[in-house]
Design an enzyme around this catalytic site. Structure first.
Site, short mmCIF file in Angstrom:
data_model
loop_
_atom_site.label_atom_id
_atom_site.label_comp_id
_atom_site.label_asym_id
_atom_site.label_seq_id
_atom_site.Cartn_x
_atom_site.Cartn_y
_atom_site.Cartn_z
N GLN A 10 -6.23 47.44 29.43
CA GLN A 10 -4.94 46.97 29.98
C GLN A 10 -4.00 46.63 28.82
OE1 GLN A 10 -5.81 44.18 33.60
NE2 GLN A 10 -7.56 44.01 32.19
N HIS A 40 -1.87 50.42 31.09
CA HIS A 40 -0.52 49.84 31.06
C HIS A 40 0.31 50.46 29.95
CE1 HIS A 40 -2.33 46.11 33.24
NE2 HIS A 40 -2.18 47.14 34.05
N CYS A 55 22.99 56.56 19.89
CA CYS A 55 24.11 56.29 20.82
C CYS A 55 24.45 54.80 20.89
CB CYS A 55 23.74 56.81 22.22
SG CYS A 55 22.52 55.76 23.04
N GLY A 84 -12.81 40.27 28.03
CA GLY A 84 -11.52 39.61 27.73
C GLY A 84 -10.44 39.87 28.75
N SER A 121 -8.88 38.46 32.74
CA SER A 121 -8.97 37.47 33.84
C SER A 121 -9.17 38.19 35.17
CB SER A 121 -7.69 36.64 33.87
OG SER A 121 -6.57 37.51 34.04
N ASN A 123 -16.25 37.03 28.76
CA ASN A 123 -14.92 36.43 28.86
C ASN A 123 -15.01 34.96 28.46
OD1 ASN A 123 -12.16 37.23 29.70
ND2 ASN A 123 -12.39 35.40 30.98
N ALA A 124 -14.01 34.47 27.71
CA ALA A 124 -14.10 33.09 27.18
C ALA A 124 -14.16 32.06 28.32
CB ALA A 124 -12.91 32.81 26.27
N ALA A 166 -15.34 37.37 22.45
CA ALA A 166 -15.70 38.79 22.48
C ALA A 166 -16.27 39.28 21.14
CB ALA A 166 -14.47 39.62 22.84
#
Ligand code: APR
Ligand code: ZN
Length: 251
Positions: free
Chosen positions: A103, A121, A153, A191, A193, A217-218, A235
């Site tokens: 992501q 993304h 431009c 990492g 949510s 994940n933390a 991680a």
């Protein structure tokens, strides 16, 4: 409750046996490279309004707000891939990881050496002038980040090829990510949510097709229940330990 080291060993045993592992990453994997996350402690959404700085309507209204925000996201830190990015690239070298679905827009997976990276993304690598169509590479824009205007431009509507809120995901990439999630036998989320859709559908798809799921994940997520192994830790050190264990098990 078994110790973190037991969970690391269990995760390594699953990964060592994998035929087609897929890794799914979010902002948390780049936190140890100095890039702030969006949610969780000190996340960017505490400081910025996503509607203003990360939605397509906000960008068209005021592109400068996005460029200010992107300084925090990508410019202030000269981010380098960390041990987690590197471990994933090595697991791909070993033929275990077949794809990384990210992501993130920071391009750190590619810089760590990962070959098959699906950027759900998009990324900041290219920037288009919406007025005249001129195309810039990120490095050119980074140099004029305080006053981004098209050299051709003069327009300020210089839009990076990232997916803003309110925009569709690149359809080819999304369908390939879904295909990978369906066919993998091990799905490793790192990492993230797991709150933004359609990306957050992917672990469900992997589970529905019988994969083993691992989460690093933390902080706890509201999807922890889906995972066979959950490691609430950073991680980089965790992936480094898992890689070492996998190499031991693979001999
Ligand atoms: N190691 C592991 N996890 C970490 C670390 C770390 N060092 N530091 C933070 N985390 C965790 C946080 O606890 C949090 O749960 O990483 C997660 C990051 O979550 P988000 O900030 O929500 O990032 P992400 O899941 O990638 O967000 C998805 O939302 O804002 C949009 O488009 C943006 O791609 C982003 C999407
Ligand atoms: Zn232009």
């Amino acid at each position: 409750m078994d110790r973190i080291s037991d969970r690391i060993r269990k995760a390594a045993e699953i990964i060592a046996k994998a035929k087609h592992a897929v890794v799914f990453t979010g902002a948390g994997i780049s936190a140890e490279s100095g890039i702030p996350t969006f949610r969780g402690k000190g996340g960017l959404w505490e400081k910025y309004d996503p509607e203003e700085v990360a939605s397509i309507s906000g960008f068209m209204r005021n592109p400068r707000a996005f460029w200010e925000f992107s300084k925090d996201l990508l410019v202030k830190v000269k981010a380098e891939p960390n041990d987690a990015h590197k471990a994933i690239a090595e697991l791909e070298e070993m033929g275990i990881v077949k794809a990384v679905i990210t992501q993130n827009v920071d391009m750190l997976h590619q810089r760590a050496g990962s070959k098959k990276v699906l950027e759900l993304h998009g990324s900041m690598s290219y920037v288009d002038c919406l007025k005249c169509g001129a195309i810039y590479v990120w490095e050119d824009i980074e140099k004029i980040i305080d006053n981004p205007a098209c050299k051709n431009c003069g327009s300020e509507l210089l839009k990076p090829r990232v997916v803003f809120f309110g925009e569709p995901l690149p359809s080819g990439i999304l369908s390939e990510a879904m295909e990978e999630s369906r066919k993998c036998d091990v799905f490793i989320a790192i990492g993230t949510s797991l709150v933004v859709y359609p990306a957050a559908h992917l672990p469900f798809m992997a589970k529905d097709h019988g994969a083993k799921l691992i989460l690093i994940n933390a902080e706890p997520t509201d999807k922890d229940y889906l995972f066979d192994v959950v490691i609430h830790d950073k991680a980089a050190p965790t992936m480094k330990k898992i890689l070492e264990k996998v190499k031991e098990l693979r001999g």
